[in-house]
Design an enzyme around this catalytic site. Structure first.
Site, PDB file in Angstrom:
ATOM      1  N   ARG A  85      50.654  58.625  37.371  1.00  0.00           N
ATOM      2  CA  ARG A  85      51.550  57.666  38.044  1.00  0.00           C
ATOM      3  C   ARG A  85      51.583  56.349  37.279  1.00  0.00           C
ATOM      4  O   ARG A  85      52.610  55.695  37.199  1.00  0.00           O
ATOM      5  CB  ARG A  85      51.080  57.427  39.484  1.00  0.00           C
ATOM      6  CG  ARG A  85      51.345  58.635  40.373  1.00  0.00           C
ATOM      7  CD  ARG A  85      50.524  58.589  41.622  1.00  0.00           C
ATOM      8  NE  ARG A  85      51.012  57.612  42.588  1.00  0.00           N
ATOM      9  CZ  ARG A  85      50.298  57.151  43.592  1.00  0.00           C
ATOM     10  NH1 ARG A  85      49.051  57.553  43.771  1.00  0.00           N
ATOM     11  NH2 ARG A  85      50.822  56.293  44.433  1.00  0.00           N
ATOM     12  N   ARG A 144      45.711  60.732  49.994  1.00  0.00           N
ATOM     13  CA  ARG A 144      46.957  61.312  49.510  1.00  0.00           C
ATOM     14  C   ARG A 144      46.666  62.187  48.296  1.00  0.00           C
ATOM     15  O   ARG A 144      45.837  61.823  47.463  1.00  0.00           O
ATOM     16  CB  ARG A 144      47.930  60.190  49.095  1.00  0.00           C
ATOM     17  CG  ARG A 144      48.874  59.795  50.195  1.00  0.00           C
ATOM     18  CD  ARG A 144      49.666  58.580  49.876  1.00  0.00           C
ATOM     19  NE  ARG A 144      50.376  58.577  48.594  1.00  0.00           N
ATOM     20  CZ  ARG A 144      51.281  57.654  48.242  1.00  0.00           C
ATOM     21  NH1 ARG A 144      51.579  56.678  49.089  1.00  0.00           N
ATOM     22  NH2 ARG A 144      51.884  57.695  47.083  1.00  0.00           N
ATOM     23  N   ARG A 159      63.120  53.292  40.286  1.00  0.00           N
ATOM     24  CA  ARG A 159      61.915  53.456  39.467  1.00  0.00           C
ATOM     25  C   ARG A 159      62.261  53.787  38.022  1.00  0.00           C
ATOM     26  O   ARG A 159      61.347  53.946  37.209  1.00  0.00           O
ATOM     27  CB  ARG A 159      61.056  54.591  40.039  1.00  0.00           C
ATOM     28  CG  ARG A 159      59.897  54.116  40.911  1.00  0.00           C
ATOM     29  CD  ARG A 159      59.216  55.369  41.436  1.00  0.00           C
ATOM     30  NE  ARG A 159      57.846  55.208  41.804  1.00  0.00           N
ATOM     31  CZ  ARG A 159      57.423  55.094  43.068  1.00  0.00           C
ATOM     32  NH1 ARG A 159      58.275  55.028  44.045  1.00  0.00           N
ATOM     33  NH2 ARG A 159      56.133  55.031  43.321  1.00  0.00           N
ATOM     34  N   ARG A 202      41.847  54.413  48.431  1.00  0.00           N
ATOM     35  CA  ARG A 202      42.778  54.339  49.569  1.00  0.00           C
ATOM     36  C   ARG A 202      42.644  55.566  50.473  1.00  0.00           C
ATOM     37  O   ARG A 202      42.538  56.692  50.003  1.00  0.00           O
ATOM     38  CB  ARG A 202      44.213  54.250  49.036  1.00  0.00           C
ATOM     39  CG  ARG A 202      45.254  54.158  50.137  1.00  0.00           C
ATOM     40  CD  ARG A 202      46.545  53.625  49.609  1.00  0.00           C
ATOM     41  NE  ARG A 202      47.254  54.579  48.749  1.00  0.00           N
ATOM     42  CZ  ARG A 202      48.472  54.343  48.256  1.00  0.00           C
ATOM     43  NH1 ARG A 202      49.087  53.205  48.521  1.00  0.00           N
ATOM     44  NH2 ARG A 202      49.054  55.240  47.496  1.00  0.00           N
ATOM     45  N   LYS A 207      53.263  47.400  47.966  1.00  0.00           N
ATOM     46  CA  LYS A 207      54.676  47.372  48.337  1.00  0.00           C
ATOM     47  C   LYS A 207      54.892  47.801  49.795  1.00  0.00           C
ATOM     48  O   LYS A 207      55.637  47.161  50.522  1.00  0.00           O
ATOM     49  CB  LYS A 207      55.505  48.289  47.420  1.00  0.00           C
ATOM     50  CG  LYS A 207      55.486  47.879  45.951  1.00  0.00           C
ATOM     51  CD  LYS A 207      56.476  48.688  45.134  1.00  0.00           C
ATOM     52  CE  LYS A 207      56.189  50.181  45.070  1.00  0.00           C
ATOM     53  NZ  LYS A 207      54.933  50.552  44.381  1.00  0.00           N
TER      54      LYS A 207
HETATM   55  P1  AMP Z   1      55.220  56.065  46.577  1.00  0.00           P
HETATM   56  O1  AMP Z   1      54.905  56.404  47.989  1.00  0.00           O
HETATM   57  O2  AMP Z   1      56.320  55.055  46.457  1.00  0.00           O
HETATM   58  O3  AMP Z   1      53.998  55.702  45.768  1.00  0.00           O
HETATM   59  O4  AMP Z   1      55.826  57.392  45.890  1.00  0.00           O
HETATM   60  C1  AMP Z   1      55.039  58.565  45.809  1.00  0.00           C
HETATM   61  C2  AMP Z   1      55.666  59.521  44.818  1.00  0.00           C
HETATM   62  O5  AMP Z   1      56.990  59.884  45.257  1.00  0.00           O
HETATM   63  C3  AMP Z   1      55.873  58.998  43.412  1.00  0.00           C
HETATM   64  O6  AMP Z   1      54.697  59.101  42.627  1.00  0.00           O
HETATM   65  C4  AMP Z   1      56.979  59.933  42.907  1.00  0.00           C
HETATM   66  O7  AMP Z   1      56.477  61.212  42.599  1.00  0.00           O
HETATM   67  C5  AMP Z   1      57.865  60.064  44.143  1.00  0.00           C
HETATM   68  N1  AMP Z   1      58.872  58.992  44.190  1.00  0.00           N
HETATM   69  C6  AMP Z   1      59.004  58.008  45.118  1.00  0.00           C
HETATM   70  N2  AMP Z   1      60.043  57.222  44.844  1.00  0.00           N
HETATM   71  C7  AMP Z   1      60.602  57.705  43.707  1.00  0.00           C
HETATM   72  C8  AMP Z   1      61.677  57.303  42.886  1.00  0.00           C
HETATM   73  N3  AMP Z   1      62.419  56.221  43.185  1.00  0.00           N
HETATM   74  N4  AMP Z   1      61.949  58.041  41.786  1.00  0.00           N
HETATM   75  C9  AMP Z   1      61.225  59.133  41.462  1.00  0.00           C
HETATM   76  N5  AMP Z   1      60.178  59.549  42.175  1.00  0.00           N
HETATM   77  C10 AMP Z   1      59.856  58.848  43.292  1.00  0.00           C
END
Ligand code: AMP
Length: 234
Positions: free
Chosen positions: A190, A179, A107, A146, A32
């Protein structure tokens, strides 16, 4: 029903001129972030990544960052109310008047419903939703290998896209990092959060008929050109 992307399903000139919200759906590691950057530079709209905003809050040690950190490190979702407030603030900013792309939001069903209300308030129609379809097996492979440059955010993969010198960013020589939530236990969490809370959004948006389902397992370059075709003026 989800649309499979093909040349007949391009966005019309009319649609492209109308400010709109674009949502990128897909599991963690579906690509994404990479594709969002391409689409946003192509359409000249802001890229709103809730994960990036949260990480920046963590590094700046804001109250939001302090609340979000534990959830994120475990691989759990941050509670809806925190995320919805954060997105409401962001899309209220001046640069979002001409449309924007949401990466990693919504989400949950609660977030999707709240977003519907926010878009109505802004007089934006129903969002265009793109689902990057990637199998769980491939997601795990991608996430566990990653590595990210903390300085320029460029991403690598230890096997599929290694840097020239192991552990060092090709662009600026910084030491690459993993990360915290790309470690095995957090990855598992996740994926569970994705399956239980986010995957149902494919059906939710599919019912609105504005969902485009694309194969996220092709190379990033092929995927970008497929997505770019979606936005071409018919
Ligand atoms: P990402 O970088 O999009 O993979 O997001 C990393 C982490 O941030 C996720 O695993 C969640 O813990 C938190 N996170 C990001 N976006 C959301 C969302 N829309 N709702 C809840 N948690 C989020």
């Amino acid at each position: 029903m989800a649309n499979r992307v093909d040349a007949r399903q391009t966005v019309t000139a009319e649609n492209q001129r109308t400010p709109q919200a674009i949502i990128l759906l897909g599991g963690p590691g579906a690509g994404k972030g990479t594709q969002a950057r391409e689409i946003c530079s192509h359409l000249e709209i802001p890229h709103i990544s809730t994960g990036d905003i949260l990480r920046s809050n963590i590094s700046q040690q804001t109250p939001l960052g302090q609340k979000a950190k534990e959830y994120m490190n475990r691989g759990d979702l941050v509670p809806d109310d925190l995320i919805i407030d954060m997105v409401r603030d962001r899309i209220g900013q001046a640069d979002c008047q001409g449309g924007f792309l949401l990466d990693g939001f919504p989400r949950t069903l609660g977030q999707a419903k709240a977003l519907g209300g926010l878009l109505q308030d802004k007089r934006l129609g129903s969002p265009m939703v793109i689902n990057l379809r990637v199998s769980t097996e491939v997601l795990v492979q991608r996430l566990s290998g990653r590595r990210i440059c903390p300085s320029c955010q460029r991403t690598y993969h230890v096997t599929f896209q290694p840097p020239l010198r192991s552990g060092i960013c090709d662009t600026d020589g910084a030491a690459l990092q993993q990360r915290a939530d790309d470690r095995e236990e957090a990855i598992r969490e996740r994926l569970v959060a994705y399956d239980e809370q986010t995957a149902p959004l494919i059906g939710y948006y599919g019912n609105e008929g504005r969902l485009f389902d694309v194969n996220g397992e092709q190379t990033p370059q092929l995927l970008t050109s497929e997505l770019t075709r979606l936005f071409e003026v018919a």
